[in-house]
Design a protein around this motif. Structure first.
Motif, PDB file in Angstrom:
ATOM      1  N   ALA A 111      54.479  42.604  32.310  1.00 18.61           N
ATOM      2  CA  ALA A 111      53.110  42.160  32.586  1.00 18.61           C
ATOM      3  C   ALA A 111      52.271  43.354  33.020  1.00 18.61           C
ATOM      4  O   ALA A 111      52.787  44.304  33.618  1.00 18.61           O
ATOM      5  N   ALA A 112      50.983  43.284  32.696  1.00 19.61           N
ATOM      6  CA  ALA A 112      50.072  44.366  33.085  1.00 19.61           C
ATOM      7  C   ALA A 112      48.670  43.803  33.281  1.00 19.61           C
ATOM      8  O   ALA A 112      48.228  42.945  32.510  1.00 19.61           O
ATOM      9  N   VAL A 113      47.981  44.280  34.299  1.00 17.36           N
ATOM     10  CA  VAL A 113      46.567  43.967  34.484  1.00 17.36           C
ATOM     11  C   VAL A 113      45.774  44.931  33.607  1.00 17.36           C
ATOM     12  O   VAL A 113      45.956  46.154  33.691  1.00 17.36           O
ATOM     13  N   ARG A 114      44.912  44.380  32.766  1.00 16.22           N
ATOM     14  CA  ARG A 114      44.061  45.195  31.899  1.00 16.22           C
ATOM     15  C   ARG A 114      42.644  45.166  32.458  1.00 16.22           C
ATOM     16  O   ARG A 114      42.126  44.103  32.813  1.00 16.22           O
ATOM     17  N   THR A 115      42.013  46.337  32.520  1.00 17.66           N
ATOM     18  CA  THR A 115      40.688  46.469  33.112  1.00 17.66           C
ATOM     19  C   THR A 115      39.747  47.138  32.118  1.00 17.66           C
ATOM     20  O   THR A 115      40.088  48.167  31.524  1.00 17.66           O
ATOM     21  N   ALA A 116      38.586  46.537  31.943  1.00 15.44           N
ATOM     22  CA  ALA A 116      37.615  47.050  30.979  1.00 15.44           C
ATOM     23  C   ALA A 116      36.946  48.320  31.485  1.00 15.44           C
ATOM     24  O   ALA A 116      36.891  48.588  32.695  1.00 15.44           O
ATOM     25  N   ALA A 117      36.427  49.080  30.547  1.00 13.12           N
ATOM     26  CA  ALA A 117      35.655  50.280  30.885  1.00 13.12           C
ATOM     27  C   ALA A 117      34.185  49.922  31.052  1.00 13.12           C
ATOM     28  O   ALA A 117      33.669  49.023  30.387  1.00 13.12           O
ATOM     29  N   ASP A 118      33.498  50.603  31.956  1.00 15.34           N
ATOM     30  CA  ASP A 118      32.040  50.497  32.095  1.00 15.34           C
ATOM     31  C   ASP A 118      31.551  49.075  32.345  1.00 15.34           C
ATOM     32  O   ASP A 118      30.508  48.666  31.823  1.00 15.34           O
ATOM     33  N   ASP A 119      32.312  48.310  33.129  1.00 15.02           N
ATOM     34  CA  ASP A 119      31.909  46.950  33.492  1.00 15.02           C
ATOM     35  C   ASP A 119      31.717  46.039  32.276  1.00 15.02           C
ATOM     36  O   ASP A 119      30.961  45.079  32.312  1.00 15.02           O
ATOM     37  N   ARG A 120      32.399  46.326  31.187  1.00 21.30           N
ATOM     38  CA  ARG A 120      32.328  45.454  30.020  1.00 21.30           C
ATOM     39  C   ARG A 120      33.050  44.143  30.296  1.00 21.30           C
ATOM     40  O   ARG A 120      33.829  44.016  31.219  1.00 21.30           O
ATOM     41  N   LEU A 121      32.774  43.169  29.441  1.00 24.79           N
ATOM     42  CA  LEU A 121      33.453  41.875  29.563  1.00 24.79           C
ATOM     43  C   LEU A 121      34.889  41.961  29.089  1.00 24.79           C
ATOM     44  O   LEU A 121      35.810  41.442  29.738  1.00 24.79           O
ATOM     45  N   VAL A 122      35.107  42.614  27.951  1.00 25.36           N
ATOM     46  CA  VAL A 122      36.414  42.606  27.283  1.00 25.36           C
ATOM     47  C   VAL A 122      37.280  43.739  27.799  1.00 25.36           C
ATOM     48  O   VAL A 122      36.870  44.900  27.813  1.00 25.36           O
ATOM     49  N   SER A 123      38.523  43.392  28.198  1.00 23.22           N
ATOM     50  CA  SER A 123      39.426  44.382  28.779  1.00 23.22           C
ATOM     51  C   SER A 123      40.458  44.895  27.789  1.00 23.22           C
ATOM     52  O   SER A 123      41.368  45.635  28.173  1.00 23.22           O
ATOM     53  N   ASN A 124      40.341  44.514  26.527  1.00 21.46           N
ATOM     54  CA  ASN A 124      41.317  44.934  25.533  1.00 21.46           C
ATOM     55  C   ASN A 124      41.406  46.455  25.470  1.00 21.46           C
ATOM     56  O   ASN A 124      40.387  47.154  25.496  1.00 21.46           O
ATOM     57  N   LEU A 125      42.627  46.973  25.369  1.00 14.36           N
ATOM     58  CA  LEU A 125      42.825  48.419  25.347  1.00 14.36           C
ATOM     59  C   LEU A 125      42.171  49.058  24.129  1.00 14.36           C
ATOM     60  O   LEU A 125      41.741  50.216  24.175  1.00 14.36           O
ATOM     61  N   ALA A 126      42.070  48.304  23.031  1.00 19.72           N
ATOM     62  CA  ALA A 126      41.419  48.832  21.834  1.00 19.72           C
ATOM     63  C   ALA A 126      39.930  49.050  22.049  1.00 19.72           C
ATOM     64  O   ALA A 126      39.283  49.767  21.280  1.00 19.72           O
ATOM     65  N   GLN A 127      39.382  48.438  23.102  1.00 23.26           N
ATOM     66  CA  GLN A 127      37.963  48.601  23.425  1.00 23.26           C
ATOM     67  C   GLN A 127      37.759  49.574  24.583  1.00 23.26           C
ATOM     68  O   GLN A 127      36.704  49.560  25.227  1.00 23.26           O
ATOM     69  N   GLY A 128      38.765  50.384  24.857  1.00 22.50           N
ATOM     70  CA  GLY A 128      38.635  51.411  25.881  1.00 22.50           C
ATOM     71  C   GLY A 128      39.131  51.015  27.252  1.00 22.50           C
ATOM     72  O   GLY A 128      38.941  51.761  28.227  1.00 22.50           O
ATOM     73  N   GLY A 129      39.768  49.841  27.370  1.00 20.63           N
ATOM     74  CA  GLY A 129      40.280  49.400  28.660  1.00 20.63           C
ATOM     75  C   GLY A 129      41.517  50.176  29.090  1.00 20.63           C
ATOM     76  O   GLY A 129      42.118  50.918  28.311  1.00 20.63           O
ATOM     77  N   THR A 130      41.894  50.000  30.343  1.00 23.98           N
ATOM     78  CA  THR A 130      43.116  50.603  30.883  1.00 23.98           C
ATOM     79  C   THR A 130      44.043  49.494  31.362  1.00 23.98           C
ATOM     80  O   THR A 130      43.632  48.344  31.512  1.00 23.98           O
ATOM     81  N   HIS A 131      45.296  49.861  31.602  1.00 22.61           N
ATOM     82  CA  HIS A 131      46.207  48.831  32.093  1.00 22.61           C
ATOM     83  C   HIS A 131      47.117  49.391  33.182  1.00 22.61           C
ATOM     84  O   HIS A 131      47.376  50.589  33.244  1.00 22.61           O
ATOM     85  N   THR A 132      47.541  48.476  34.054  1.00 24.91           N
ATOM     86  CA  THR A 132      48.449  48.823  35.148  1.00 24.91           C
ATOM     87  C   THR A 132      49.611  47.846  35.115  1.00 24.91           C
ATOM     88  O   THR A 132      49.423  46.630  35.274  1.00 24.91           O
ATOM     89  N   VAL A 133      50.801  48.354  34.902  1.00 29.69           N
ATOM     90  CA  VAL A 133      51.984  47.493  34.823  1.00 29.69           C
ATOM     91  C   VAL A 133      52.223  46.831  36.179  1.00 29.69           C
ATOM     92  O   VAL A 133      52.152  47.485  37.228  1.00 29.69           O
ATOM     93  N   CYS A 134      52.469  45.532  36.143  1.00 34.02           N
ATOM     94  CA  CYS A 134      52.641  44.779  37.399  1.00 34.02           C
ATOM     95  C   CYS A 134      53.676  43.673  37.225  1.00 34.02           C
ATOM     96  O   CYS A 134      53.535  42.600  37.809  1.00 34.02           O
ATOM     97  N   THR A 135      54.700  43.919  36.453  1.00 30.65           N
ATOM     98  CA  THR A 135      55.726  42.913  36.186  1.00 30.65           C
ATOM     99  C   THR A 135      56.305  42.380  37.489  1.00 30.65           C
ATOM    100  O   THR A 135      56.714  43.147  38.361  1.00 30.65           O
ATOM    101  N   GLY A 136      56.277  41.056  37.665  1.00 29.47           N
ATOM    102  CA  GLY A 136      56.819  40.411  38.850  1.00 29.47           C
ATOM    103  C   GLY A 136      55.822  40.192  39.968  1.00 29.47           C
ATOM    104  O   GLY A 136      56.114  39.475  40.928  1.00 29.47           O
ATOM    105  N   ARG A 137      54.619  40.774  39.862  1.00 32.34           N
ATOM    106  CA  ARG A 137      53.634  40.644  40.942  1.00 32.34           C
ATOM    107  C   ARG A 137      53.003  39.252  40.974  1.00 32.34           C
ATOM    108  O   ARG A 137      52.643  38.751  42.034  1.00 32.34           O
ATOM    109  N   TYR A 138      52.856  38.631  39.809  1.00 32.88           N
ATOM    110  CA  TYR A 138      52.215  37.320  39.720  1.00 32.88           C
ATOM    111  C   TYR A 138      53.184  36.320  39.081  1.00 32.88           C
ATOM    112  O   TYR A 138      53.031  35.958  37.904  1.00 32.88           O
TER     113      TYR A 138
END
Length: 276
Positions: A184-211
């Motif tokens: 699992a990973a939290v994906r975060t959009a760039a520049d306060d965009r709505l879409v957090s998809n990595l193909a749209q410039g988002g980043t991700h932080t692995v968080c397996t087991g956190r939620y």
């Protein structure tokens, strides 16, 4: 492929669909390569499909042909069909009691008439066959949506969904393999965009087991669609719960999401072992 080689050895191979010819001869289904040589249908197959171009006349036909020849598909054709249409997903998820955003869509009705019937405001607008975060935007209200409705590509219906403000620009991607959340990973959009998809410039932080509750919900969602391997995207609600945004039949994962490839290879091996 390294994980498959380690798990399956010579029993694993990559075959490109462009090399396959399907047929019916003498009342029997056949499979051959483009050189005319017979190909034995695999006992198990995990198909990696190009979601934007996926067609019932091409990829889904191949999946159905393999299944008819006795191949166990990690992701069956009917599940793939349900996954690539975002409203088909919602039909199955809602029927299974899984939380999804309130949504309107349309078939033959012009989008303007759908707006007359009332839509959530603000409203997230998605093409029913969108991919990688494309053709997704936020409309502040129906007035703003009416202003652009005539400019939208009307070859595809649209989903008009409740905007989950607490999750703006972020979601939780969970990779599910055979009813188990393996990463699992939290994906975060760039520049306060709505879409957090990595193909749209988002980043991700692995968080397996956190939620753990979200991961359990993702497993339920993948099972409701019928997928052995799925990428489930969940939205963060203000009360701490989660809502399923969508379920992907062809998920990608980054190298730091360890264990995913190994889990897929193990799923193939378990099926191979079950058929001897």
């Amino acid at each position: 492929m390294t994980s498959f080689a380690a798990e399956l050895g010579h029993r694993a191979a990559v075959v490109h669909s462009s090399r396959l010819v399907l047929g019916v001869e003498g009342g029997r289904l056949t499979l051959a390569d483009t050189d005319g040589r017979p190909v034995t249908a695999p006992a198990v197959a995990y198909a990696r499909l190009s979601t934007p171009r996926l067609s019932t006349d091409r990829e889904v036909t191949l999946l159905r042909h393999l299944a008819a020849l006795g191949t166990q598909l990690i992701n069956p054709a009917e599940a793939v069909l349900a996954a690539v249409n975002k409203f088909w997903q919602l039909q199955r998820l809602a029927a299974a009691g899984i939380p999804v955003p309130d949504t309107r869509t349309h078939t033959d009705a012009p989008l303007e008439h759908v707006l007359d019937a009332g839509v959530p405001q603000p409203c997230v607008v998605k093409a029913v066959r969108g991919h990688r975060g494309r053709r997704v935007f936020l409309a502040a209200d129906d007035k703003a949506l009416r202003a652009v409705a005539g400019s939208l590509d009307d070859r595809h219906p649209y989903l008009l969904q409740r905007y989950v403000a607490h999750s703006h620009g972020r979601d939780l991607r969970v990779i599910v393999v055979d009813r188990r959340a393996v990463a699992a990973a939290v994906r975060t959009a760039a520049d306060d965009r709505l879409v957090s998809n990595l193909a749209q410039g988002g980043t991700h932080t692995v968080c397996t087991g956190r939620y753990p509750d979200a991961e359990a919900l993702a497993v339920e969602a993948a099972d409701a669609i019928g997928l052995g391997v799925a990428g489930v995207d969940l939205l963060f609600e203000a009360d701490g719960s989660f809502t399923v945004c969508e379920v992907n039949c062809n998920p990608t994962w980054r190298p730091d999401m360890v264990g995913v490839a190994e889990a897929v290879a193990a799923a193939c091996r378990e099926r191979l072992d079950s058929v001897g």
